[in-house]
Structure formats: structure tokens, C-alpha cells
Design a protein around this motif. Structure first.
Motif, PDB file in Angstrom:
ATOM      1  N   ASN B 394       0.872  -1.301   0.043  1.00 17.26           N
ATOM      2  CA  ASN B 394      -0.023   0.063   0.035  1.00 17.26           C
ATOM      3  C   ASN B 394       0.979   1.170  -0.138  1.00 17.26           C
ATOM      4  OD1 ASN B 394      -2.468  -1.770  -0.117  1.00 17.26           O
ATOM      5  ND2 ASN B 394      -1.900  -1.923   2.264  1.00 17.26           N
ATOM      6  N   TRP B 395       2.021   1.271  -0.794  1.00 18.27           N
ATOM      7  CA  TRP B 395       2.842   2.493  -0.823  1.00 18.27           C
ATOM      8  C   TRP B 395       2.592   3.028  -2.161  1.00 18.27           C
ATOM      9  CZ3 TRP B 395       6.103   5.484   1.736  1.00 18.27           C
ATOM     10  CH2 TRP B 395       6.999   6.147   0.861  1.00 18.27           C
ATOM     11  N   LYS B 396       2.612   4.419  -2.186  1.00 23.54           N
ATOM     12  CA  LYS B 396       2.252   5.286  -3.625  1.00 23.54           C
ATOM     13  C   LYS B 396       3.740   6.084  -3.658  1.00 23.54           C
ATOM     14  CE  LYS B 396      -0.585   8.130  -5.835  1.00 23.54           C
ATOM     15  NZ  LYS B 396      -1.786   9.052  -5.965  1.00 23.54           N
ATOM     16  N   THR B 397       4.351   5.539  -4.642  1.00 22.62           N
ATOM     17  CA  THR B 397       5.763   6.261  -5.024  1.00 22.62           C
ATOM     18  C   THR B 397       5.495   7.704  -5.264  1.00 22.62           C
ATOM     19  OG1 THR B 397       5.761   5.862  -7.341  1.00 22.62           O
ATOM     20  CG2 THR B 397       6.625   4.301  -5.934  1.00 22.62           C
ATOM     21  N   ALA B 398       6.501   8.506  -5.421  1.00 22.93           N
ATOM     22  CA  ALA B 398       6.555   9.987  -5.553  1.00 22.93           C
ATOM     23  C   ALA B 398       5.843  10.364  -7.004  1.00 22.93           C
ATOM     24  CB  ALA B 398       7.847  10.520  -5.296  1.00 22.93           C
ATOM     25  N   ASN B 399       6.168   9.455  -8.049  1.00 28.50           N
ATOM     26  CA  ASN B 399       5.681   9.726  -9.334  1.00 28.50           C
ATOM     27  C   ASN B 399       4.348   8.936  -9.436  1.00 28.50           C
ATOM     28  OD1 ASN B 399       6.863   7.177  -9.250  1.00 28.50           O
ATOM     29  ND2 ASN B 399       7.502   7.041 -11.510  1.00 28.50           N
ATOM     30  N   GLY B 400       3.674   8.262  -8.465  1.00 31.68           N
ATOM     31  CA  GLY B 400       2.377   8.066  -8.682  1.00 31.68           C
ATOM     32  C   GLY B 400       2.023   6.614  -8.788  1.00 31.68           C
ATOM     33  N   ILE B 401       3.124   5.572  -8.610  1.00 35.61           N
ATOM     34  CA  ILE B 401       2.903   4.274  -8.941  1.00 35.61           C
ATOM     35  C   ILE B 401       2.251   3.605  -7.566  1.00 35.61           C
ATOM     36  CG2 ILE B 401       3.988   1.790  -9.284  1.00 35.61           C
ATOM     37  CD1 ILE B 401       6.044   3.598 -10.916  1.00 35.61           C
ATOM     38  N   VAL B 402       1.101   2.816  -7.724  1.00 35.73           N
ATOM     39  CA  VAL B 402       0.478   2.378  -6.364  1.00 35.73           C
ATOM     40  C   VAL B 402       1.130   0.981  -6.067  1.00 35.73           C
ATOM     41  CG1 VAL B 402      -1.452   1.587  -5.157  1.00 35.73           C
ATOM     42  CG2 VAL B 402      -1.540   3.782  -6.463  1.00 35.73           C
ATOM     43  N   VAL B 403       1.840   0.603  -5.188  1.00 34.94           N
ATOM     44  CA  VAL B 403       2.308  -0.809  -4.787  1.00 34.94           C
ATOM     45  C   VAL B 403       1.123  -1.289  -3.854  1.00 34.94           C
ATOM     46  CG1 VAL B 403       4.248  -2.106  -3.762  1.00 34.94           C
ATOM     47  CG2 VAL B 403       4.532  -0.143  -5.218  1.00 34.94           C
ATOM     48  N   ASP B 404       0.492  -2.171  -4.465  1.00 31.93           N
ATOM     49  CA  ASP B 404      -0.461  -2.901  -3.455  1.00 31.93           C
ATOM     50  C   ASP B 404       0.021  -3.871  -2.479  1.00 31.93           C
ATOM     51  OD1 ASP B 404      -2.930  -1.765  -5.004  1.00 31.93           O
ATOM     52  OD2 ASP B 404      -2.329  -2.828  -6.736  1.00 31.93           O
ATOM     53  N   VAL B 405       0.869  -4.544  -3.042  1.00 29.91           N
ATOM     54  CA  VAL B 405       1.541  -5.847  -2.176  1.00 29.91           C
ATOM     55  C   VAL B 405       3.126  -5.788  -2.367  1.00 29.91           C
ATOM     56  CG1 VAL B 405       1.621  -8.077  -1.782  1.00 29.91           C
ATOM     57  CG2 VAL B 405      -0.478  -7.195  -2.348  1.00 29.91           C
ATOM     58  N   SER B 406       3.824  -5.678  -1.302  1.00 29.49           N
ATOM     59  CA  SER B 406       5.300  -5.915  -1.534  1.00 29.49           C
ATOM     60  C   SER B 406       5.700  -6.828  -0.438  1.00 29.49           C
ATOM     61  CB  SER B 406       5.922  -4.523  -1.020  1.00 29.49           C
ATOM     62  OG  SER B 406       7.250  -4.805  -1.014  1.00 29.49           O
ATOM     63  N   GLY B 407       6.365  -7.930  -1.002  1.00 32.17           N
ATOM     64  CA  GLY B 407       6.861  -8.838  -0.242  1.00 32.17           C
ATOM     65  C   GLY B 407       8.462  -8.532   0.048  1.00 32.17           C
ATOM     66  N   LEU B 408       8.950  -7.501  -0.453  1.00 34.57           N
ATOM     67  CA  LEU B 408      10.266  -6.790  -0.226  1.00 34.57           C
ATOM     68  C   LEU B 408      11.022  -7.205   1.213  1.00 34.57           C
ATOM     69  CD1 LEU B 408      12.905  -6.294  -1.782  1.00 34.57           C
ATOM     70  CD2 LEU B 408      12.229  -3.778  -1.639  1.00 34.57           C
ATOM     71  N   PRO B 409      10.279  -6.465   2.295  1.00 31.26           N
ATOM     72  CA  PRO B 409      10.911  -6.920   3.570  1.00 31.26           C
ATOM     73  C   PRO B 409      11.435  -8.299   3.847  1.00 31.26           C
ATOM     74  CG  PRO B 409       9.021  -5.322   3.576  1.00 31.26           C
ATOM     75  CD  PRO B 409       8.927  -5.759   2.273  1.00 31.26           C
ATOM     76  N   GLU B 410      10.232  -9.242   3.319  1.00 28.54           N
ATOM     77  CA  GLU B 410      10.351 -10.439   3.603  1.00 28.54           C
ATOM     78  C   GLU B 410      11.677 -11.196   2.731  1.00 28.54           C
ATOM     79  OE1 GLU B 410       6.931 -12.789   3.507  1.00 28.54           O
ATOM     80  OE2 GLU B 410       8.068 -14.934   4.086  1.00 28.54           O
ATOM     81  N   CYS B 411      11.450 -10.627   1.362  1.00 25.14           N
ATOM     82  CA  CYS B 411      12.519 -11.121   0.461  1.00 25.14           C
ATOM     83  C   CYS B 411      14.128 -10.877   1.031  1.00 25.14           C
ATOM     84  CB  CYS B 411      12.630 -10.351  -0.921  1.00 25.14           C
ATOM     85  SG  CYS B 411      11.040 -10.822  -1.861  1.00 25.14           S
ATOM     86  N   ILE B 412      14.184  -9.628   1.524  1.00 21.65           N
ATOM     87  CA  ILE B 412      15.567  -9.109   2.075  1.00 21.65           C
ATOM     88  C   ILE B 412      16.020 -10.030   3.340  1.00 21.65           C
ATOM     89  CG2 ILE B 412      16.928  -7.352   3.302  1.00 21.65           C
ATOM     90  CD1 ILE B 412      14.951  -5.279   1.749  1.00 21.65           C
ATOM     91  N   GLU B 413      14.924 -10.257   4.127  1.00 25.78           N
ATOM     92  CA  GLU B 413      15.365 -11.158   5.333  1.00 25.78           C
ATOM     93  C   GLU B 413      15.765 -12.511   5.010  1.00 25.78           C
ATOM     94  OE1 GLU B 413      11.816 -10.746   8.183  1.00 25.78           O
ATOM     95  OE2 GLU B 413      12.390 -12.807   8.650  1.00 25.78           O
ATOM     96  N   ARG B 414      15.026 -13.124   3.994  1.00 24.38           N
ATOM     97  CA  ARG B 414      15.302 -14.244   3.676  1.00 24.38           C
ATOM     98  C   ARG B 414      16.596 -14.542   3.098  1.00 24.38           C
ATOM     99  NH1 ARG B 414      14.576 -18.385   5.642  1.00 24.38           N
ATOM    100  NH2 ARG B 414      14.169 -19.909   3.848  1.00 24.38           N
ATOM    101  N   ALA B 415      17.039 -13.627   1.973  1.00 22.59           N
ATOM    102  CA  ALA B 415      18.052 -13.851   1.176  1.00 22.59           C
ATOM    103  C   ALA B 415      19.270 -13.578   2.238  1.00 22.59           C
ATOM    104  CB  ALA B 415      18.085 -12.655   0.258  1.00 22.59           C
ATOM    105  N   ALA B 416      19.048 -12.751   3.051  1.00 19.13           N
ATOM    106  CA  ALA B 416      20.105 -12.503   4.119  1.00 19.13           C
ATOM    107  C   ALA B 416      20.519 -13.907   4.888  1.00 19.13           C
ATOM    108  CB  ALA B 416      19.946 -11.185   5.170  1.00 19.13           C
ATOM    109  N   GLU B 417      19.371 -14.453   5.303  1.00 20.97           N
ATOM    110  CA  GLU B 417      19.660 -15.687   6.049  1.00 20.97           C
ATOM    111  C   GLU B 417      19.942 -16.859   5.379  1.00 20.97           C
ATOM    112  OE1 GLU B 417      15.498 -15.381   8.557  1.00 20.97           O
ATOM    113  OE2 GLU B 417      15.583 -17.473   7.789  1.00 20.97           O
ATOM    114  N   ILE B 418      19.612 -16.776   4.061  1.00 24.84           N
ATOM    115  CA  ILE B 418      20.289 -18.292   3.456  1.00 24.84           C
ATOM    116  C   ILE B 418      21.686 -17.835   2.807  1.00 24.84           C
ATOM    117  CG2 ILE B 418      19.824 -19.425   1.265  1.00 24.84           C
ATOM    118  CD1 ILE B 418      16.712 -18.728   1.269  1.00 24.84           C
TER     119      ILE B 418
END
Lengths: 161, 762
Positions: B394-418
Motif C-alpha cells: 500500500n505504498w504510493k511512489t512519488a511519481n504515482g505508482i501504487v504498490v498494492d503488495v510488497s514482499g520485499l521486506p521478507e525477500c531481504i530477510e530470507r536472502a540474508a538468512e540463506i
């Protein structure tokens, strides 16, 4: 016109007696004269491995082999791996484990892998990577090809038991 | 858990093209033959920039076996281009050549040898012109003009400001500015360009070529040939990889068609790979300066970027590239304010399209390298700074792109773990390092009103469905996943949906295979088409079952009343009723365009131009030899949010492939030119793409999310992974040996030079 020369060649278990131009390469013979277009042609200078076939069991870049140098030799192409409907374990594994995407490198890749497994039925991941290092693939990143070859090795061992 | 809801979606079914490809039966353009077929060859320019004074084809035409010789003058002289304001290319040049290896004439003969011989008999009189090689050359006030349809060497610009960058930089505790550059690279698919053109008795053209986006090919070709769209049919055979290098029509396609029109016989042209490397699509060379402001904890407050892309003699899809570079600086991190200035310039190098990941690859390389530098300066952990800035749902970028769903925080966490990030901070062998980078990519953008996808399903009387879609199977597996989706909706086995041909006479409206749009857009069109069929079948079944059509469920090849599975008819019975009792054939029609999002405003750059932003976090472990400068990639890990995986094995392959592709860009590949613009390394002997020994062991971790607009919750895949790899490698090299290379490719020579400088105390 060039004088034609006789050629006796066995491809996928079928013997051919042909008259060919002395300068025709093995890849062109397979693709143009015998209609075996499964062997792919891309760089025509032995760098990409797309045209890999087995000559007397060894992988060769068929663009770098003159057809006359395959006189009295046995060639296996991708079309010669399956037995009827029954696929070779390498073919099955490539399909199942993601070894195939666009498919253009696949025939050469599978034949390089076959040459490896025929000689070394239990390779390490590094040995697989080394064996296919003459075959370029731009789609897969190679990991799933390596996985496929290792799975095929397991399947072949299982079959032999 | 999600997978339990589905019968076919999310399962690793056998890919529909697996067997034909594994057995060598798959037909690619070069494998096609037609009765009476001629062989075409193209004569190429030895100069990068020269006037064509005269082309004498008479001798070639007289050579026995030659059926036709053509030059640019045989075409109507109508320019075409990706956008109406960038129509700047001709099928073949008429007045001048623009790059080394440009096709100037083409021959059709009864065999390849005669065609080759005929090329030697064509004499071209050139007058050499000064060469524009770099962006710097192009922008000089007295620079010679590269493109005859443009009054400037600036092919396109993109400028925008969102938020308040000035305030953002004021608010920042720390600001850093750096310059990054990236080289020309080839696209690198293995199958060279090839096509077979035929003309039927009515003059209608059939072109079967290795094209990844037949729709733009079809439209541009008809325009430049000055024929109505109905005069041309495109059927696409299997394509041996594309990666954005096979979107638009080339001289290969135009020449084959023209030669077929003149001779009345089928004409096949198959390039050798050296021609592809020398004269066809490459990635833009980039020169970018980025300035980033952050708070003490690493939070980004503002970003300013300037980027120049050098793109060869045509704009091509370059306008998208220069806009995308800026637009995608707004992701995957939270950037509250941004200023961007981009220029695409003409040059006399090979024409650019783009390569997998488009110019988001380059933007992300610059941003994530800069973020790593800043983290180092401020003593913030590399994973931490990415987690702090990662875009959330639910993030809206400065140029107007609406991000409905972001799994990025979890992507970062899992990549770091593995990858074992935390452990590696305690100790690691000398010369070892881990680099991180994140990226985001749209699931297809809406860059024009006609951007859309269409699917046609024919449900036959035997209960099997033939699917025809506007997408192209270029290896990514789209033919398989659309069969999965149709089977899922109709409640029939995967095997009962059969892939039809890719044919412009049936389904074609599809803007093309780029921007990670295929799964998303064509997938939604497939669902729409299957629902259309379902409505027709539900009508029939409801009468038999005396139920409301809305209450019916389709599952296990049955149609039954919800909550009462006993009240059911077999799927095949509904089909037979349609055909044998009602005399009704069953067609499902589906199309999809994200009309609820903005049509991009090219002037302001603002717009919610894409649904389904996908995310990735990549960590690569490597070893750098301080004596030789050689980098060995040991292990790659990507946490990847592609929404609901439709086919987990193929999805993994997309992520693997995208990353490995860019390891070449990061470390090995560069298309080199001499000072006259002649390409130096147009063979795979000299142009090194990664082999199995160059790429690391790779682990993909799916971060399963559900996109509200995606088909079954899926997002795009395959391109995000190519966007997070360059910076991961650059950052890893720094982590390993403490040197920062900001101009790609990162060769051993550059690493050694930097190590030497560092040892000498700068």
C-alpha cells in the motif's frame, strides 16, 4: 561444380551411403541432407555448442567437423536418444527439472551431458558444469540444467539396479 | 497453503513444449522449408557512417542462380518507429549507412553458396562521414547528425520532479553524489535472427520469423511496406531466446518479404551469429550521476539523477528506456522526492533495443551501488539500510505508482538468512565478500492506449480446448501457464488444454513480450476467455440441473451445484449438448488491458503506470583474487516476490536465468568498437558470455504474496532478477577486497588497478 565424394556414415543407428560435397560440414549434412534439424546451428565456429553431436560417443561441435571426417563413424544426434515414445532419462530430467526454456541449446546440452554420464555415471555438480561449459545457454543460468543432469544420473543408476 | 486452493495452478506440470524441445522436434525459423524456397543473404556496410553514393547490383543479378537483388530503394521509403514521434528508421538504408554491419543490399538465390557469391559481385560506392561514437561526441555543438529523420542527435528526453527534492536534501544528514557507467552489451540469445517469407497467389504475405513481439513487428512492417494490415500474416515458430532483442522488424524480415514479393517464391534468411553480434540490438551505454540524501539512520530523503543513454542510430524502444531509468528510481526503496533528467542520444554504433530487465537494470545498479556506498560511509549494515528503505504494501511512489503488495521486506530477510549474512560479518576468509541488491519491476506497463492482450479458446466437441494467445513462447513458459490457467478455471485436466499456433489471423492483439507483462496481462486475458466459455457452459448446465448458473462450480471435469456435488453433469456432456443438440460451437474470447491505471503522461512522467510491481532481494557470495583480480561467484540467493507462483519450477528458472544473464554484464561482456565505429569482437570467441563455470550455484526462495489484480494473484517474474544482480556483484567485490568499481564491466584489470591505488594510499 565440385566433385562429389562418397560417405558412409551411421546416424542414430541408421547407415547412410551418400555422395557429398567435400567441403560440407557435419552440421549441414545432418540438417540439410538428412533432415535432422534437431541439431542447431548458431555461431558456426565451435563456440556456442548448439550443434553438439556425439561422434563415436564423444561430443563434437558438428560445425567444426567436415562430414567426410565422419566417414565410417557413428553419430548420435538428439533425434537418436529416445527409444520410440520412451525418452532418455536426460530428456525426462531436463523437462521435469527446468533444464529447458527456449530449447535452442537443449539438444547440444543434452548430448554433452550424455557424453559425461556415459563416462562418469556419478558426477559432482562441478564436473557437470565443466562438461557443459562448451554449451552456451542464455535462459536458465545453468543451475536447473545442472540439477537436471544430476537427477538424470540418479535415474540412470536407479534403472541399472 | 494457497496451492491447496488450486488444482493446476501452482503445480509443476510438464511444460507443453518440453517433449518437442527435448527430442529436437521443435521447429525454429531456420528449420522451416517451403517448396521452391530460395536462400537470402545480406550485404553489410564496412563503415559506421557513410553516404551511399551508388549501389551497382547488375553483375550480381546476372550470376546464374540469383533470382533477385534488392537495396533500400526497393522499399517505399516510409519510415517507421516505436512511437509516432520517433519514426526514424527504414527497412534498409537509402541515402547513408548509420552503423558498422548495416545491411545495404540483399540477394535471393537457389542456394546459399550462390547467394554468398552474389554478395561479392555487388559494388557499393560510399563516401565516409565523421563518426559519432559516444554520447559526448553526439552532444558536441558541431556534431554530425546521425539520423536523417531527426534534426538533432538527441533522440528523446525525459525530465521530471516529484515531491520536493530541495527540501529533501536540506532535511538530509548526509549527501553523496557518484557517477556510474555501463557498457554496450549484446542481447545474447543463442538462436540467430531468421525468417521464412512467402507470398500467396493473392499477394498476401506469410512471415514466419524468430520474433518475440509479433504485434509490433506486424504493424511496423505493414507501415513500412505500405500495405494494409490484412495483407500480412505472421505465424511464429519456436523462438530460441529473445530477451528484448527480437521485438521489432529487422532488415532480415523486410528483405525476405521483399525478395519473396519480387521472385514469387518463398525466401529464407538465416543469419550467422557474427552478424547478430556486429549489427543487431544491444543495450544502451549508460552514463549516470546520482545524488542521494539520507537521514542518519539511512532513510532516503531525496534523490537526484541525470542519465544519458547512447543508443545507436535509431530511437527504437529507447524512449521507454530513458523514461524507465528515471521512473524506476522510485522503487524498490521509499524515495519521497526525486528529480530526474534523462537524454537518449543517437550514435553510429549498433542500434539498441534493450536487454532483459530493460534500463531498470542500469538504474538499479546505480541506486543500489550508491546506497551501499552511503551505508559504508555511515557505518550502517547493508541489510539494515535496505530493510529501512524497502517499499512496503500500500505504498504510493512519488511519481504515482501504487504498490498494492510488497514482499520485499521478507525477500531481504530470507536472502540474508540463506546466504549467511550475519555470520559472515563475524568472520570470513580473506578475499570473500557478499553483495546485496534489491529491485522491483512492473508486471507490464501501460505505455499506450493499444497496450493490451487477447486470448481465444476454442472448446472442441471432444471436450478439449485449443488456446491461441497473443503472447509468444520465447522460453519463459507462457504456453504452459496459460494452459494451466484455462484448465483451472474450467475445472478440467491440464492435458485437456492444447496450445494452438501463434498466428496473427486468430489472436494477436498483444503489445509484446517485455516488461514482465506476459503472465500478468495475457494471464488475465486467459482467465477472461475461460470465464466466457464457462458462462456459455453454465447456461447449458443450469437448464439440465435446474439451477441458477451463478451457483455452478467447475471442477474435476464436472459441473455441479455449489454445496450439492451430487447434482452434477459431466463437463463433456455440456459440451456435447452445445454441439450436438444446440448446434452451437464454443468459443471463449478474452482480452485484458489495465485500463484502470494511468496511461503514462510522457511529458510529466507522472502516472500509476503498472499493477503488480514484483520485488526481489539478491545476495551473491564471491571470492576475489587480489593477485589476479579474478572474481569467482560462489553462491547466489534471491528472495523473490512474484505473487502466486503459477509454475514453481519455471518461476525459479526465470529468476535463475535473469540473474545469471547479468553476471555476464557485470563481469565479462562488452561490445567493443574502434575509433571508426567498427565493432571489434563480433564473435563468441571474443565476446564472452557466461558459461556454466562462470555462474554460481543459485537458490531461489519464493516469497508467496497475492496480487489483487494479477491472474490468481501472480505477478511478473524473470526481469526483476536481472535488475538486482549488477549492484549485488559490485557491492560484493567491495565487501571482498574494498574497492569500488563504478564503470562496468568490472574486469580483473580494473580491480587490480583499484587495489594498487588503494595500497598506494589513493
Amino acid at each position: 561444380m565440385t566433385n562429389l565424394v562418397p560417405l558412409n556414415i551411421t546416424v542414430n543407428g541408421i547407415e547412410y551411403r551418400l555422395y557429398i560435397e567435400p567441403n560440407i560440414t557435419l552440421v549441414d549434412l545432418l540438417r540439410e541432407k538428412l533432415g535432422l534439424t534437431g541439431t542447431k546451428k548458431s555461431c558456426n565456429e565451435g563456440e556456442c555448442g548448439a550443434c553438439t553431436v556425439l561422434m563415436e560417443g564423444r561430443p563434437v561441435a558438428s560445425c567444426m567437423v567436415l562430414a567426410i571426417d565422419a566417414d565410417n563413424k557413428k553419430i548420435i544426434t538428439i533425434e537418436g536418444l529416445a527409444e520410440g515414445e520412451k525418452l532418455h532419462p536426460l530428456q525426462e530430467a531436463f523437462i521435469k527439472y527446468g533444464g529447458i526454456q527456449c530449447g535452442f541449446c537443449t539438444p547440444g546440452m543434452i548430448l554433452s551431458a550424455k557424453a559425461l554420464l556415459d563416462e562418469n555415471p556419478d558426477p559432482t555438480p562441478y564436473e557437470v558444469r565443466r562438461a557443459i561449459s562448451g554449451n552456451l545457454c542464455r535462459c536458465t543460468g545453468y543451475q536447473q540444467i545442472v540439477d537436471s543432469v544430476l537427477k538424470a544420473a540418479d535415474m540412470i543408476k536407479g534403472n541399472q539396479v | 497453503m494457497e496451492n491447496e486452493r488450486y488444482q493446476v495452478v501452482g503445480k509443476p506440470v510438464e511444460r507443453t513444449d518440453g517433449r518437442v524441445k527435448a527430442t529436437g522436434k521443435a521447429r525454429y525459423a531456420a528449420d522451416l522449408v517451403a517448396p521452391g524456397m530460395l536462400y537470402g543473404k545480406i550485404l553489410r556496410s564496412p563503415y559506421a557512417h557513410a553516404k551511399i553514393l551508388n549501389i551497382d547490383t547488375e553483375k550480381a543479378k546476372r550470376l546464374p542462380g540469383v533470382m533477385a537483388v534488392i537495396t533500400g530503394k526497393d522499399f517505399p521509403g516510409i519510415p517507421f518507429g516505436t512511437r509516432p514521434d520517433t519514426r526514424d528508421q527504414l527497412p534498409m538504408p537509402i541515402t547513408k549507412v548509420h552503423h558498422f554491419g548495416e545491411g545495404v543490399a540483399a540477394v535471393a538465390a537457389i542456394d546459399e553458396e550462390i547467394a554468398e557469391e552474389a554478395l561479392d559481385l555487388i559494388s557499393v560506392e560510399y563516401e565516409e562521414l565523421p563518426v559519432v561514437l559516444t554520447a559526448e561526441d553526439a552532444l558536441k555543438p558541431d556534431a554530425p547528425l546521425v539520423n536523417e529523420f531527426s534534426k538533432s542527435n538527441i533522440a528523446y528526453t525525459s525530465d521530471f520532479v516529484f515531491g520536493d527534492p530541495e527540501a529533501g536534501f536540506k532535511e538530509a544528514d548526509y549527501i553523496r553524489e557518484e557517477r556510474f557507467s555501463s557498457q554496450r552489451v549484446a542481447v545474447g540469445f543463442i538462436e540467430p535472427h531468421a525468417c521464412l517469407a512467402e507470398v500467396d497467389a493473392s499477394g498476401r504475405i506469410l512471415l514466419q520469423g524468430s520474433k518475440q513481439s509479433p504485434y509490433p513487428t506486424w504493424r511496423h512492417m505493414c507501415r513500412a511496406l505500405d500495405i494494409p494490415l490484412s495483407k500480412m500474416r505472421l505465424v511464429t515458430p519456436f523462438v530460441g531466446g529473445a530477451f528484448s532483442g527480437k521485438h521489432d522488424p529487422f532488415d532480415v524480415d523486410f528483405a525476405a518479404v521483399k525478395l519473396a514479393q519480387i521472385t514469387g517464391r518463398p525466401v529464407k534468411i538465416v543469419l550467422n551469429y557474427d552478424e547478430v553480434l556486429a549489427a543487431y540490438r544491444q543495450r544502451n551505454a549508460m552514463d549516470a550521476t546520482l545524488k542521494m540524501g539520507v537521514k542518519r539512520d539511512g532513510r532516503i530523503t531525496a534523490l537526484k539523477a541525470e542519465c544519458i543513454l547512447e543508443g545507436g542510430p535509431i530511437a527504437g524502444i529507447g524512449p521507454f528506456n530513458i523514461y524507465f531509468f528515471g521512473a524506476w528510481l522510485n522503487l524498490p526503496y521509499k524515495v519521497p522526492a526525486i528529480e530526474y533528467h534523462g537524454k537518449l542520444v543517437y550514435s553510429n554504433r549498433a542500434p539498441c533495443g534493450t536487454v532483459r530487465g530493460q534500463e531498470i537494470v542500469l538504474a538499479q545498479y546505480a541506486v543500489d551501488s550508491l546506497l551501499a556506498i552511503i551505508a559504508e560511509d555511515l557505518g550502517i549494515d547493508q541489510v539494515e539500510i535496505r530493510a529501512i528503505n524497502a517499499v512496503t504494501s500500500n505504498w504510493k511512489t512519488a511519481n504515482g505508482i501504487v504498490v498494492d503488495v510488497s514482499g520485499l521486506p521478507e525477500c531481504i530477510e530470507r536472502a540474508a538468512e540463506i546466504i549467511g549474512w550475519k555470520e559472515s560479518r563475524k568472520s570470513r576468509p580473506k578475499g570473500r565478500g557478499i553483495g546485496f541488491s534489491c529491485a522491483s519491476h512492473p508486471s507490464g506497463v501501460r505505455l499506450g492506449g493499444h497496450f493490451g492482450s487477447s486470448v481465444l479458446l476454442k472448446l472442441q466437441e471432444d471436450g478439449k480446448v485449443i488456446i491461441t494467445h497473443g503472447g509468444t513462447e520465447i522460453g519463459q513458459g507462457c504456453n504452459t501457464i496459460f494452459c494451466q490457467m484455462a484448465a483451472e478455471i474450467l475445472g478440467i485436466p491440464f492435458e485437456d488444454v492444447i496450445q494452438g499456433p501463434s498466428d496473427s489471423d486468430t489472436a494477436i492483439l498483444d503489445s509484446g513480450m517485455f516488461s514482465d507483462r506476459c503472465t500478468y496481462w495475457d494471464g488475465n486475458a486467459t482467465i477472461a476467455a475461460a470465464n466466457d466459455l464457462k458462462r456459455q457452459l453454465a447456461d447449458i448446465a443450469s437448464k439440465k440441473l435446474k439451477a441458477n448458473p451463478d451457483e455452478l462450480l467447475f471442477k474435476d471435469s464436472k459441473i455441479y451445484v455449489k454445496d450439492n456435488p451430487e447434482r452434477a453433469i459431466a463437463f463433456i456432456d455440456a459440451v456435447r449438448t452445445a454441439y450436438y443438440e444446440l448446434g452451437t460451437p464454443l468459443y471463449g474470447r478474452g482480452y485484458w488491458a489495465a485500463t484502470d491505471i494511468d496511461l503514462l503522461n510522457w511529458k510529466t512522467g507522472r502516472g500509476n503506470l503498472a499493477h503488480g510491481t514484483d520485488f526481489i532481494a539478491t545476495a551473491i557470495e564471491m571470492e576475489v583474487d587480489e593477485e589476479t583480480g579474478v572474481v569467482r561467484l560462489l553462491k547466489g540467493v534471491s528472495g523473490d516476490d512474484a505473487g502466486q507462483p503459477i509454475h514453481p519450477v519455471m518461476l525459479e528458472g526465470q529468476v535463475n536465468g535473469g540473474s545469471a544473464h547479468m553476471t555476464g554484464h557485470a563481469l565479462l561482456e562488452e561490445s567493443l568498437y574502434d575509433d571508426k565505429g567498427r565493432m571489434l569482437n563480433y564473435s563468441w570467441r571474443d565476446y564472452k558470455q557466461p558459461t556454466a563455470l562462470d555462474t554460481p550455484e543459485y537458490i531461489v526462495e519464493h516469497i508467496h504474496t497475492h496480487d489483487p489484480y494479477g491472474p490468481f494473484g501472480a505477478k511478473g517474474a524473470g526481469e526483476a532478477s536481472s535488475c538486482s544482480t549488477l549492484a549485488a556483484i559490485a557491492n560484493g567485490i567491495y565487501d571482498a577486497v574494498g574497492v569500488r568499481i563504478k564503470d562496468l564491466p568490472i574486469t580483473p584489470e580494473k580491480i587490480l588497478a583499484e587495489i594498487k591505488k588503494k595500497k598506494e594510499g589513493k
